[in-house]
Design a protein around this motif. Sequence first.
Motif, PDB file in Angstrom:
ATOM      1  N   VAL A 156       0.876  -1.172   0.000  1.00 17.46           N
ATOM      2  CA  VAL A 156       0.000   0.000   0.000  1.00 17.46           C
ATOM      3  C   VAL A 156       0.909   1.217   0.000  1.00 17.46           C
ATOM      4  CG1 VAL A 156      -1.769   1.291   1.250  1.00 17.46           C
ATOM      5  CG2 VAL A 156      -1.864  -1.210   1.169  1.00 17.46           C
ATOM      6  N   HIS A 157       0.978   1.908  -1.136  1.00 15.92           N
ATOM      7  CA  HIS A 157       1.871   3.056  -1.265  1.00 15.92           C
ATOM      8  C   HIS A 157       1.382   4.256  -0.461  1.00 15.92           C
ATOM      9  CE1 HIS A 157       3.830   0.835  -4.442  1.00 15.92           C
ATOM     10  NE2 HIS A 157       2.725   0.807  -5.161  1.00 15.92           N
ATOM     11  N   ARG A 158       0.067   4.430  -0.430  1.00 14.98           N
ATOM     12  CA  ARG A 158      -0.516   5.603   0.251  1.00 14.98           C
ATOM     13  C   ARG A 158      -1.909   5.266   0.720  1.00 14.98           C
ATOM     14  NH1 ARG A 158      -3.672  10.471  -1.547  1.00 14.98           N
ATOM     15  NH2 ARG A 158      -4.005   9.354  -3.509  1.00 14.98           N
ATOM     16  N   LEU A 159      -2.228   5.651   1.922  1.00 15.74           N
ATOM     17  CA  LEU A 159      -3.596   5.530   2.432  1.00 15.74           C
ATOM     18  C   LEU A 159      -3.935   6.861   3.096  1.00 15.74           C
ATOM     19  CD1 LEU A 159      -5.136   2.487   4.330  1.00 15.74           C
ATOM     20  CD2 LEU A 159      -5.846   4.853   4.716  1.00 15.74           C
ATOM     21  N   GLU A 160      -4.721   7.639   2.398  1.00 14.84           N
ATOM     22  CA  GLU A 160      -5.104   8.971   2.879  1.00 14.84           C
ATOM     23  C   GLU A 160      -6.492   8.930   3.491  1.00 14.84           C
ATOM     24  OE1 GLU A 160      -6.318  13.367   1.106  1.00 14.84           O
ATOM     25  OE2 GLU A 160      -5.320  11.909  -0.197  1.00 14.84           O
ATOM     26  N   VAL A 161      -6.595   9.381   4.731  1.00 15.50           N
ATOM     27  CA  VAL A 161      -7.904   9.499   5.381  1.00 15.50           C
ATOM     28  C   VAL A 161      -8.513  10.838   4.977  1.00 15.50           C
ATOM     29  CG1 VAL A 161      -9.126   9.654   7.576  1.00 15.50           C
ATOM     30  CG2 VAL A 161      -7.219   8.038   7.317  1.00 15.50           C
ATOM     31  N   ARG A 162      -9.616  10.776   4.232  1.00 16.34           N
ATOM     32  CA  ARG A 162     -10.258  11.999   3.749  1.00 16.34           C
ATOM     33  C   ARG A 162     -11.314  12.536   4.716  1.00 16.34           C
ATOM     34  NH1 ARG A 162     -11.526   8.756  -0.412  1.00 16.34           N
ATOM     35  NH2 ARG A 162     -13.668   9.482  -0.330  1.00 16.34           N
ATOM     36  N   GLY A 163     -11.831  11.666   5.551  1.00 13.51           N
ATOM     37  CA  GLY A 163     -12.863  12.119   6.481  1.00 13.51           C
ATOM     38  C   GLY A 163     -13.265  11.013   7.439  1.00 13.51           C
ATOM     39  N   ILE A 164     -13.684  11.404   8.649  1.00 14.01           N
ATOM     40  CA  ILE A 164     -14.151  10.459   9.662  1.00 14.01           C
ATOM     41  C   ILE A 164     -15.489  10.969  10.180  1.00 14.01           C
ATOM     42  CG2 ILE A 164     -13.697   9.398  11.912  1.00 14.01           C
ATOM     43  CD1 ILE A 164     -10.710   9.812  11.405  1.00 14.01           C
ATOM     44  N   THR A 165     -16.516  10.127  10.112  1.00 12.36           N
ATOM     45  CA  THR A 165     -17.847  10.498  10.599  1.00 12.36           C
ATOM     46  C   THR A 165     -18.372   9.382  11.501  1.00 12.36           C
ATOM     47  OG1 THR A 165     -18.908   9.532   8.634  1.00 12.36           O
ATOM     48  CG2 THR A 165     -18.380  11.888   8.562  1.00 12.36           C
ATOM     49  N   ARG A 166     -19.417   9.706  12.250  1.00  7.77           N
ATOM     50  CA  ARG A 166     -20.021   8.741  13.174  1.00  7.77           C
ATOM     51  C   ARG A 166     -21.522   8.703  12.901  1.00  7.77           C
ATOM     52  NH1 ARG A 166     -16.125   7.465  17.224  1.00  7.77           N
ATOM     53  NH2 ARG A 166     -14.235   8.711  16.836  1.00  7.77           N
ATOM     54  N   PRO A 167     -21.952   7.761  12.016  1.00 10.99           N
ATOM     55  CA  PRO A 167     -23.372   7.710  11.650  1.00 10.99           C
ATOM     56  C   PRO A 167     -24.281   7.340  12.816  1.00 10.99           C
ATOM     57  CG  PRO A 167     -22.192   5.804  10.787  1.00 10.99           C
ATOM     58  CD  PRO A 167     -21.162   6.749  11.321  1.00 10.99           C
ATOM     59  N   THR A 168     -23.740   6.582  13.782  1.00 13.64           N
ATOM     60  CA  THR A 168     -24.435   6.285  15.034  1.00 13.64           C
ATOM     61  C   THR A 168     -23.390   6.386  16.148  1.00 13.64           C
ATOM     62  OG1 THR A 168     -23.991   3.901  15.173  1.00 13.64           O
ATOM     63  CG2 THR A 168     -25.845   4.585  13.773  1.00 13.64           C
ATOM     64  N   PRO A 169     -23.809   6.444  17.409  1.00 10.30           N
ATOM     65  CA  PRO A 169     -22.826   6.548  18.491  1.00 10.30           C
ATOM     66  C   PRO A 169     -21.832   5.378  18.523  1.00 10.30           C
ATOM     67  CG  PRO A 169     -25.010   7.123  19.294  1.00 10.30           C
ATOM     68  CD  PRO A 169     -25.201   6.589  17.913  1.00 10.30           C
ATOM     69  N   ASP A 170     -22.218   4.216  17.975  1.00 10.18           N
ATOM     70  CA  ASP A 170     -21.371   3.022  18.079  1.00 10.18           C
ATOM     71  C   ASP A 170     -20.592   2.685  16.816  1.00 10.18           C
ATOM     72  OD1 ASP A 170     -22.130   2.501  20.725  1.00 10.18           O
ATOM     73  OD2 ASP A 170     -23.966   1.489  20.055  1.00 10.18           O
ATOM     74  N   LEU A 171     -20.779   3.452  15.753  1.00 11.96           N
ATOM     75  CA  LEU A 171     -20.123   3.152  14.485  1.00 11.96           C
ATOM     76  C   LEU A 171     -19.256   4.331  14.038  1.00 11.96           C
ATOM     77  CD1 LEU A 171     -23.063   1.518  12.469  1.00 11.96           C
ATOM     78  CD2 LEU A 171     -21.186   0.333  13.633  1.00 11.96           C
ATOM     79  N   VAL A 172     -18.170   4.012  13.351  1.00 13.11           N
ATOM     80  CA  VAL A 172     -17.290   5.027  12.776  1.00 13.11           C
ATOM     81  C   VAL A 172     -17.118   4.725  11.293  1.00 13.11           C
ATOM     82  CG1 VAL A 172     -14.987   6.060  12.791  1.00 13.11           C
ATOM     83  CG2 VAL A 172     -16.031   5.319  14.945  1.00 13.11           C
ATOM     84  N   ASP A 173     -17.372   5.713  10.452  1.00  6.86           N
ATOM     85  CA  ASP A 173     -17.151   5.577   9.011  1.00  6.86           C
ATOM     86  C   ASP A 173     -15.930   6.400   8.613  1.00  6.86           C
ATOM     87  OD1 ASP A 173     -19.286   3.922   8.715  1.00  6.86           O
ATOM     88  OD2 ASP A 173     -20.589   5.367   7.713  1.00  6.86           O
ATOM     89  N   VAL A 174     -15.040   5.799   7.842  1.00  8.22           N
ATOM     90  CA  VAL A 174     -13.804   6.455   7.440  1.00  8.22           C
ATOM     91  C   VAL A 174     -13.705   6.445   5.918  1.00  8.22           C
ATOM     92  CG1 VAL A 174     -11.324   6.600   7.808  1.00  8.22           C
ATOM     93  CG2 VAL A 174     -12.755   5.427   9.506  1.00  8.22           C
ATOM     94  N   ASP A 175     -13.643   7.620   5.316  1.00  8.37           N
ATOM     95  CA  ASP A 175     -13.450   7.733   3.868  1.00  8.37           C
ATOM     96  C   ASP A 175     -11.953   7.796   3.584  1.00  8.37           C
ATOM     97  OD1 ASP A 175     -16.203   7.814   3.322  1.00  8.37           O
ATOM     98  OD2 ASP A 175     -16.264   9.975   3.652  1.00  8.37           O
ATOM     99  N   VAL A 176     -11.479   6.918   2.687  1.00  7.57           N
ATOM    100  CA  VAL A 176     -10.041   6.831   2.414  1.00  7.57           C
ATOM    101  C   VAL A 176      -9.784   6.789   0.909  1.00  7.57           C
ATOM    102  CG1 VAL A 176      -9.561   5.618   4.577  1.00  7.57           C
ATOM    103  CG2 VAL A 176     -10.021   4.287   2.499  1.00  7.57           C
ATOM    104  N   THR A 177      -8.574   7.181   0.541  1.00 15.58           N
ATOM    105  CA  THR A 177      -8.046   6.965  -0.803  1.00 15.58           C
ATOM    106  C   THR A 177      -6.819   6.078  -0.664  1.00 15.58           C
ATOM    107  OG1 THR A 177      -8.828   9.113  -1.590  1.00 15.58           O
ATOM    108  CG2 THR A 177      -7.080   8.053  -2.867  1.00 15.58           C
TER     109      THR A 177
END
Length: 306
Positions: A156-177
């Motif tokens: 994996v040459h690059r893993l960029e985190v573009r955003g972190i959100t919490r759709p519910t109190p118990d879940l985390v969504d992470v947008d990556v490239t």
Amino acid sequence: MSPRKPDADVPPGLLLVDKAPGMTSHDVVARARRVLSVRKVGHAGTLDPMATGLLILGVGAATRLLGLVGGHDKTYEATIRLGQTTVTDDREGETLTTTSAAGIDDDAVRAALAAQTGPLQQVPSSVSAVKVAGRRSYDRVRAGETVELAPRSVTVHRLEVRGITRPTPDLVDVDVTVDCTAGTYIRAIARDAGAALGVGGHLTALRRTASGPFDVTRAAPVEEAAAALAAGGGPGVLPLTEAAATVFPVRAVSTEEATALAYGQRITATGIAGPHAAVDPAGRLVALVEDAGATARVAVGFPPAS
């Protein structure tokens, strides 16, 4: 039995397809065959049904390029959900575990994903197309078997985190490239990062945006790309010579050299390592040639009738 209908007269080329969700790579190939009335169509680099984005198809003689273009590095955009695991490591599979990610802060998320970069020994998802004793792993899993796949070397040459959100109190969504070598499973990155955090993870969205020199911005839906090829060019279409020139350095050859290559004969070496696209004065791709000592040999030929 009625005779098989001959293929339509369609020029060879690559189709840069923006795959729609819900389709297998085989479905995309089948649609291209139907639009073009040509049997000789293949693809480079499978995409899961859930995934969207760039899928490269070869038509006619251009299928000879597919094995050479499929091994390029890839770029993906994805969404990783932390707090749940699934049987397929993506949103299409049955949920196996649910563990609250409420206590995982953003710094911990970033650190876990940073650990998924560089050279990795990655175990593919058991629900993958990897063959085990001649059968696809996903077929064995669906038949009720327990499958353990061997790890494979990926980078994996690059893993960029573009955003972190919490759709519910118990879940985390992470947008990556992610920029990575061919054969890297983005689902496995989600699974392994979630495991490292102790809450599990899976993929909820995946889009391939680039494969080597090819970019999804030049792609089109499969029916549009196929129709454009049949019409002589348009969005999503790379004619054979342009396709080869996109991947390989071009070597202009004389008419005499082109004739020699057509007969499988050798010509003078280029002095530069690697395949070259030999193009004749008329702009036609004659062959891919590689140096072999003082001469260059035909690695892949493209006869005039191709």
